[in-house]
Design an enzyme around this catalytic site. Sequence first.
Site, PDB file in Angstrom:
ATOM      1  N   ASP A  35       4.103   1.233  11.687  1.00 15.42           N
ATOM      2  CA  ASP A  35       2.682   0.533  11.198  1.00 15.42           C
ATOM      3  C   ASP A  35       2.727  -0.866  11.764  1.00 15.42           C
ATOM      4  O   ASP A  35       1.731  -1.743  11.787  1.00 15.42           O
ATOM      5  CB  ASP A  35       2.635   0.666   9.897  1.00 15.42           C
ATOM      6  CG  ASP A  35       2.831   2.048   9.371  1.00 15.42           C
ATOM      7  OD1 ASP A  35       1.931   2.841   9.613  1.00 15.42           O
ATOM      8  OD2 ASP A  35       3.671   2.558   8.604  1.00 15.42           O
ATOM      9  N   ARG A  87      -3.377  11.390   1.374  1.00 16.03           N
ATOM     10  CA  ARG A  87      -2.666  12.474   1.515  1.00 16.03           C
ATOM     11  C   ARG A  87      -1.678  12.574  -0.143  1.00 16.03           C
ATOM     12  O   ARG A  87      -0.845  13.115  -0.066  1.00 16.03           O
ATOM     13  CB  ARG A  87      -1.638  12.294   2.632  1.00 16.03           C
ATOM     14  CG  ARG A  87      -1.976  12.606   4.015  1.00 16.03           C
ATOM     15  CD  ARG A  87      -1.333  12.063   5.176  1.00 16.03           C
ATOM     16  NE  ARG A  87       0.105  12.493   4.991  1.00 16.03           N
ATOM     17  CZ  ARG A  87       0.573  13.721   5.467  1.00 16.03           C
ATOM     18  NH1 ARG A  87      -0.397  14.533   6.108  1.00 16.03           N
ATOM     19  NH2 ARG A  87       1.655  13.956   5.529  1.00 16.03           N
ATOM     20  N   LYS A 131       0.771  -1.315   0.095  1.00 17.48           N
ATOM     21  CA  LYS A 131      -0.106   0.057  -0.053  1.00 17.48           C
ATOM     22  C   LYS A 131       0.733   1.315  -0.058  1.00 17.48           C
ATOM     23  O   LYS A 131       0.567   2.191  -0.446  1.00 17.48           O
ATOM     24  CB  LYS A 131      -0.874  -0.126   1.300  1.00 17.48           C
ATOM     25  CG  LYS A 131      -1.731   1.365   1.609  1.00 17.48           C
ATOM     26  CD  LYS A 131      -2.083   1.242   2.881  1.00 17.48           C
ATOM     27  CE  LYS A 131      -2.315   2.857   3.440  1.00 17.48           C
ATOM     28  NZ  LYS A 131      -0.906   3.379   3.951  1.00 17.48           N
ATOM     29  N   ASN A 132       2.004   1.326   0.660  1.00 18.44           N
ATOM     30  CA  ASN A 132       2.815   2.342   0.763  1.00 18.44           C
ATOM     31  C   ASN A 132       3.844   2.684  -0.450  1.00 18.44           C
ATOM     32  O   ASN A 132       4.634   3.351  -0.263  1.00 18.44           O
ATOM     33  CB  ASN A 132       3.334   2.505   2.123  1.00 18.44           C
ATOM     34  CG  ASN A 132       2.565   2.874   3.057  1.00 18.44           C
ATOM     35  OD1 ASN A 132       1.335   3.206   2.920  1.00 18.44           O
ATOM     36  ND2 ASN A 132       2.971   2.679   4.623  1.00 18.44           N
ATOM     37  N   VAL A 188       7.978   7.803  15.720  1.00 13.05           N
ATOM     38  CA  VAL A 188       7.538   8.330  14.512  1.00 13.05           C
ATOM     39  C   VAL A 188       6.510   9.344  14.733  1.00 13.05           C
ATOM     40  O   VAL A 188       6.550  10.349  13.927  1.00 13.05           O
ATOM     41  CB  VAL A 188       7.406   7.191  13.550  1.00 13.05           C
ATOM     42  CG1 VAL A 188       7.172   7.796  12.221  1.00 13.05           C
ATOM     43  CG2 VAL A 188       8.472   6.230  13.402  1.00 13.05           C
ATOM     44  N   CYS A 206      -4.845   9.070   7.749  1.00 15.08           N
ATOM     45  CA  CYS A 206      -5.269   8.405   9.100  1.00 15.08           C
ATOM     46  C   CYS A 206      -5.080   9.278  10.172  1.00 15.08           C
ATOM     47  O   CYS A 206      -4.279  10.196  10.156  1.00 15.08           O
ATOM     48  CB  CYS A 206      -4.574   6.936   9.457  1.00 15.08           C
ATOM     49  SG  CYS A 206      -4.991   5.626   8.469  1.00 15.08           S
TER      50      CYS A 206
HETATM   51  N1  EPU Z   1       6.431  15.153   9.150  1.00 14.02           N
HETATM   52  C1  EPU Z   1       6.247  16.456   9.198  1.00 14.02           C
HETATM   53  N2  EPU Z   1       5.976  17.089   8.145  1.00 14.02           N
HETATM   54  C2  EPU Z   1       5.991  16.897   6.913  1.00 14.02           C
HETATM   55  C3  EPU Z   1       5.812  15.473   6.888  1.00 14.02           C
HETATM   56  C4  EPU Z   1       6.152  14.671   7.721  1.00 14.02           C
HETATM   57  O1  EPU Z   1       6.502  16.787  10.601  1.00 14.02           O
HETATM   58  O2  EPU Z   1       5.653  17.679   5.993  1.00 14.02           O
HETATM   59  C5  EPU Z   1       6.241  14.287  10.348  1.00 14.02           C
HETATM   60  C6  EPU Z   1       5.248  13.316  10.637  1.00 14.02           C
HETATM   61  O3  EPU Z   1       4.056  14.276  11.475  1.00 14.02           O
HETATM   62  C7  EPU Z   1       5.738  12.054  11.446  1.00 14.02           C
HETATM   63  C8  EPU Z   1       7.001  12.023  10.639  1.00 14.02           C
HETATM   64  O4  EPU Z   1       7.525  13.470   9.954  1.00 14.02           O
HETATM   65  O5  EPU Z   1       5.946  12.594  12.595  1.00 14.02           O
HETATM   66  C9  EPU Z   1       7.173  10.905   9.492  1.00 14.02           C
HETATM   67  O6  EPU Z   1       6.390  11.136   8.759  1.00 14.02           O
HETATM   68  P1  EPU Z   1       6.251  10.574   7.188  1.00 14.02           P
HETATM   69  O7  EPU Z   1       6.503  11.561   6.325  1.00 14.02           O
HETATM   70  O8  EPU Z   1       7.556   9.461   7.155  1.00 14.02           O
HETATM   71  O9  EPU Z   1       4.907   9.742   6.877  1.00 14.02           O
HETATM   72  P2  EPU Z   1       4.187   9.616   5.468  1.00 14.02           P
HETATM   73  O10 EPU Z   1       5.118   9.689   4.507  1.00 14.02           O
HETATM   74  O11 EPU Z   1       3.097  10.755   5.667  1.00 14.02           O
HETATM   75  C10 EPU Z   1       4.033   7.331   5.309  1.00 14.02           C
HETATM   76  C11 EPU Z   1       3.178   5.929   5.453  1.00 14.02           C
HETATM   77  C12 EPU Z   1       2.479   5.733   6.682  1.00 14.02           C
HETATM   78  C13 EPU Z   1       4.055   5.357   7.506  1.00 14.02           C
HETATM   79  C14 EPU Z   1       5.003   6.554   7.697  1.00 14.02           C
HETATM   80  C15 EPU Z   1       6.249   6.204   8.402  1.00 14.02           C
HETATM   81  C16 EPU Z   1       2.201   6.292   3.089  1.00 14.02           C
HETATM   82  C17 EPU Z   1       1.107   6.420   2.467  1.00 14.02           C
HETATM   83  N3  EPU Z   1       2.145   6.426   4.408  1.00 14.02           N
HETATM   84  O12 EPU Z   1       3.620   8.386   5.550  1.00 14.02           O
HETATM   85  O13 EPU Z   1       1.869   4.570   6.613  1.00 14.02           O
HETATM   86  O14 EPU Z   1       3.103   5.316   8.884  1.00 14.02           O
HETATM   87  O15 EPU Z   1       5.259   6.808   6.314  1.00 14.02           O
HETATM   88  O16 EPU Z   1       6.846   5.053   7.796  1.00 14.02           O
HETATM   89  O17 EPU Z   1       3.262   5.736   2.729  1.00 14.02           O
HETATM   90  C18 EPU Z   1      -0.045   3.521   7.425  1.00 14.02           C
HETATM   91  O18 EPU Z   1       0.252   2.775   6.174  1.00 14.02           O
HETATM   92  O19 EPU Z   1      -1.130   3.326   7.834  1.00 14.02           O
HETATM   93  C19 EPU Z   1       0.611   4.551   7.410  1.00 14.02           C
HETATM   94  C20 EPU Z   1       0.483   5.824   8.126  1.00 14.02           C
END
Ligand code: EPU
Length: 438
Positions: free
Chosen positions: A309, A95, A23-24, A331, A119
């Site tokens: 996750d 997102r 999914k990611n 995280v 989420c």
């Molecule tokens: N963050 C910021 N600012 C930003 C972006 C992120 O402060 O502009 C912070 C977030 O708030 C968090 C940290 O950085 O505290 C890490 O966030 P990250 O950007 O790595 O997460 P993401 O890319 O939004 C993806 C997965 C998530 C998974 C995280 C961490 C997808 C679609 N989502 O999210 O998956 O938890 O990486 O591995 O790829 C899930 O599958 O249920 C899920 C939430």
Amino acid sequence: MSSALHITGGVPLSGQVTVRGAKNLVPKAMVAALLGSTPSVLANVPEIKDVQVVTNLLSLHGVEVGREDGRLSLDPSNVTTARHADIDAHAGDSRIPILLCGPLLHAIGEAFIPDLGGCKIGDRPINYHLDVLRHFGARVEKLESGIRMSAPHGLHGAKVELPYPSVGATEQVLLTATRANGHTELRGAATEPEIMDLIAILQKMGAIITVQTDRVIRIEGVPELTGYRHRAMPDRIEAASWGSAALATGGDIFVAGARQADMMTFLNTFRKIGGGLDITEDGIRFYHPGGDLNPLIVETDVHPGFMTDWQQPLVVALTQAKGVSIVHETVYENRFGFTGALNRMGATIQLHRECLGSVPCRFGQRNFVHSAVISGPTPLRAAEINIPDLRGGFSHLIAALAADGVSHVTGVELIKRGYEHFTDKLTGLGASFELDGE
Ligand code: EPU
């Protein structure tokens, strides 16, 4: 219509499930197709809601998306602008629109991000993404309905340093820099396997990307990319979720398609808690070998650490371990909301603001409840549960499957964001439940 599950717990889950593309990774691979001058083909695509959302968003922008037997064809020959209201209506709570920005700026010179959801885990800001895009020369304009981007002078390579190895912001850099004019240096990059698979896709398209040690990625921009043919890596979060379900219910599940190399940290943890593993070429068997489970200290972290996750499903298994376990979430600042329902079901989980661990963490002195102490084993009993988010929701399903009695679980459509055909899989594993409202 909202659907509900009525689960009769106490049956060990046993049998085989198959996991398909992650999914990611899959939605990002679909977005990458926008960068090509010719069509792309992506195989091993699961039927999950996030794939449908990206299909809709790409179609709105003129990409022709076809699907046959888990294989997507994506033709970006006629990319065009879309109405903001339509993007908003189709994005739902995803997102993904933020990751469409770089490719759309290259293709048509503008992009729009509606107010984003995803989420409900902490604030989930997008400041890193906006900073990254500004570095490449994008103009960012706040509108009442969202954010409009433009690139009046095109996009150029940049030096970028992320304050935290964010998965999404790293993908943002990759999807923008590959076709930007000149070289890009990214410091503080995330290196999750899904990111490496996205890099593999971009390389097939003609991109030049070097991953160095110490979280440095260098990209030499090229003026044109072609389409790709790729098989998406398997979903290591879904695989681990079924592993935790086997442990929590005292069961035995073979997860076909699970790949050891992507899950080493989870497998180590699973073994330390006392779970049984058989690792083969075709998949991984997760089972409860009988006897007591061991308590553990777990800290979530960016790759190669223990994934955030993986945490929620594992916590359910830890309620059945003999002794005190500690989970330090580093995280996301707010990812223990799901434990309230587990406590109502008989678990003993206490939450703390302090960092209960040694992984450097951004939340320690900032009043975030981000550590959990779990005392077990505690028998679980049935409850009424409304699912809060994808992973927390799956952990609630596991708890209901392990619990004594009939649990009523609402909000199950959230699970469809990331778990393909999960009710069919539960049936195949011998779970006892009724589904209504579909
Ligand atoms: N963050 C910021 N600012 C930003 C972006 C992120 O402060 O502009 C912070 C977030 O708030 C968090 C940290 O950085 O505290 C890490 O966030 P990250 O950007 O790595 O997460 P993401 O890319 O939004 C993806 C997965 C998530 C998974 C995280 C961490 C997808 C679609 N989502 O999210 O998956 O938890 O990486 O591995 O790829 C899930 O599958 O249920 C899920 C939430």
